[in-house]
Design an enzyme around this catalytic site. Structure first.
Site, PDB file in Angstrom:
ATOM      1  N   LYS A 143       0.839  -1.206   0.000  1.00 10.38           N
ATOM      2  CA  LYS A 143       0.000   0.000   0.000  1.00 10.38           C
ATOM      3  C   LYS A 143       0.869   1.249   0.000  1.00 10.38           C
ATOM      4  CE  LYS A 143      -3.896   1.924   2.658  1.00 10.38           C
ATOM      5  NZ  LYS A 143      -4.765   1.699   3.836  1.00 10.38           N
ATOM      6  N   SER A 216      -9.428   1.892   2.843  1.00  7.47           N
ATOM      7  CA  SER A 216      -8.484   2.670   2.075  1.00  7.47           C
ATOM      8  C   SER A 216      -7.461   1.834   1.317  1.00  7.47           C
ATOM      9  CB  SER A 216      -7.747   3.641   3.005  1.00  7.47           C
ATOM     10  OG  SER A 216      -7.027   2.936   4.007  1.00  7.47           O
ATOM     11  N   SER A 240     -10.270  -0.765   6.686  1.00  7.00           N
ATOM     12  CA  SER A 240      -9.539  -0.556   5.438  1.00  7.00           C
ATOM     13  C   SER A 240      -8.823  -1.766   4.869  1.00  7.00           C
ATOM     14  CB  SER A 240      -8.535   0.590   5.614  1.00  7.00           C
ATOM     15  OG  SER A 240      -9.216   1.804   5.788  1.00  7.00           O
TER      16      SER A 240
END
Length: 546
Positions: A143, A216, A240
């Protein structure tokens, strides 16, 4: 709507537009011409793009076969000399380039660097006849806000985009275990959306591009669903990891906090500890969750970071005991959409008929109150830092950023107000723990979200995941194998809404819009019972799919 219109990024002033375009141009230049899709394909993309990599002609049969493997199989084959690290990262890297072109899931693509890292690992294997660690040669996607030395990242704003000077604790640990890095993935403005839209663009759900892959960690979920990665690292402060995995039909775990290394992650509110973000794997199989956690915890990260708990992963054998499974159909705040209810009803009937399973009708404990406690904790400064960073970067605030930072849920707290809020959190945690014990369940089976993958810009209720962040209870998300079927998942009449949010959620449902979306469920256990959550998830999934 065209693909380019769907993946639109954030707008802003002239300075912002120029800088954001430079980021996109840099990323565009990283995709080699040999991996670019025919424009005719991009002009006529189907709603479900998961079949594009196999049909576009850019991958060899051998590469397609490699990218069908889960992370455990990749590691096993490399350890036996049946697969090289170079072949593994090349296959997943090429597929990642294709995935990005149809979902906008990537922010930094550096396959050449990954291949060089893999070459060194292959040379070690040839010389020593063994692997350097349990993840030897495994390509792992990362990420964006998790630093990799020399690669680009940000904490959710154009104003804090940077090239990382060093690895963080997580990537340093993974590198020492033999992992190979080749790509970083998209995340949303503020890092506080269950959606993924940034200066790089909006990421789309591969199963239905009219829907979001979640957030996210939505770049991760889209990439893994496209099999451009078999294992990725995400973060979870309100859902997330779990929501993106649920939206894309993947496996993911939000471990208990203070177990996995997070030191060095990019953040815009360092020192903030009203709630703590967890980090963990997002995978294509349940056994990959074990592989990741056992490998990372086996490296004893608490020796480096004294804030971590020195707890090994203990996975119980459930084959010789009765597993007490609580089932929560809804949280008394928002009724899930029909596909989620169908999956829960199926799970309940099968679990009730299974040996060594005791089903408990779980009554949620004041989830609306719990959600009202954690929401202001996300922005205890009243979102002043968010507005400052947006202004510094010249970027416009997205609708979901506006929603998540708006009063009355978000207020500026002085020290006394923060202490009072934290005390309220602690009181709620104790009361919830008492309630759980009284309910008598080992684990809880519940929705990971109030529906399947949502329409863009509509994910305004985090209660099915954020409540467990407040309590710091580990949660595992897994696919049921079901998908939305408009002929089955028809609209159910609602007697009366449980809340205004429930009424809004009900208005969003149209089975034709959600067609093909994966249907997932969530297993939750008490704090630090991560191993129990993993073991129970495997048992429950096996029963549901048998």
């Amino acid at each position: 709507m065209s693909f380019k219109a769907k993946i639109q990024g954030i707008t802003g002033d002239a300075t912002y537009t120029a800088k954001a375009q430079a980021l996109k141009d840099r990323l565009e230049a990283q995709i080699p011409p040999s991996l670019r899709l025919d424009p005719a394909i991009l002009d006529h993309l189907p709603l479900d793009v998961t079949g594009i990599p196999a049909s576009c002609g850019l991958l060899t049969p051998a590469e397609l076969a490699i990218t069908e493997l889960d992370a455990t199989a990749v590691c096993e084959r490399i350890a036996k000399g049946q697969l090289t690290a170079v072949d593994a990262v090349t296959a997943f890297g090429k597929r990642a380039a294709i995935a990005h072109q149809v979902t906008a899931c990537v922010t930094d693509f550096f396959l050449d660097e990954g291949i060089e890292q893999a070459k060194a690992l292959d040379e070690f294997y040839r010389r020593e006849g063994k692997v350097i660690g349990p993840l030897h040669g495994l390509p792992i996607s990362i990420k964006e806000h998790i630093p990799i030395k020399g690669r680009w990242g940000s904490a959710g704003f154009l104003a804090n985009v940077e090239r990382s000077l060093d690895d963080c604790d997580m990537t340093r640990t993974l590198r020492s275990l033999g992992a190979v890095f080749y790509v970083k993935t998209n995340q949303p403005q503020t890092l506080q959306h269950l959606e993924t839209q940034s200066s790089y663009g909006r990421t789309l759900n591969p199963h239905n591009s009219n829907l979001t892959p979640g957030g996210s960690s939505g770049g991760e979920s889209a990439l893994i669903a496209m099999k451009g990665s078999c294992m990725g690292v995400g973060t979870d402060g309100g859902g997330s990891i779990r929501v993106p995995c649920a939206h894309c039909g993947l496996y993911g775990i939000r471990p208990s906090c203070k177990r996995m290394p997070t030191f060095g992650y990019l953040a815009y509110q360092k020192g903030h500890d009203g709630y703590v973000t967890s980090t963990g794997p997002m995978c294509s199989s349940s056994r990959d969750l074990r592989l990741f956690l056992q490998a990372v915890l086996g490296a004893r990260p608490h020796i480096i970071d004294p804030s971590l708990m020195p707890l090994p992963l203990t996975i119980p054998d459930l084959s010789k005991k009765t597993l007490r499974v609580g089932i929560m159909m809804h949280d008394n705040v928002v009724m899930p959409h029909p596909p989620i209810l169908r999956a829960l009803e199926l799970a309940k009937s099968k679990l009730e008929a299974a040996p060594n399973i005791e089903v408990i009708n779980y009554e949620p404990y004041k989830h609306e109150e719990g959600y009202s406690i954690i929401r202001p904790m996300y922005f205890e400064d009243g979102a002043r830092t968010v507005r400052r960073l947006l202004k510094e970067g010249g970027e416009d605030m997205l609708p979901l950023s506006e929603w998540v930072t708006s009063p009355p849920h978000v207020q500026d707290h002085d020290a006394l107000a923060m202490w009072a809020l934290h005390a309220k959190r602690n009181t709620y945690r104790r009361a919830y723990s008492d309630h759980w014990r009284q309910q008598g369940c080992d684990v809880l089976l519940c929705p990971p979200f109030h529906g399947t993958a949502s329409r863009h810009d509509t994910a305004k209720y985090w209660g099915y995941t954020a409540i467990w962040n407040l309590l710091d209870y580990p949660g595992v998300v897994f696919p049921t194998g079901l998908k939305v079927d408009p002929s089955v998942d028809v609209v159910r009449e609602m007697a009366s809404p449980m809340s205004p949010t429930d009424e809004y959620n009900h208005s969003l449902y149209d089975p034709d819009i959600f067609v093909g979306a994966p249907i997932s469920l969530q297993v939750v256990a008490r704090r630090f019972n991560d191993g129990l959550a993993l073991a129970a998830q495997e048992v429950i999934e096996h029963i549901i799919k048998t």
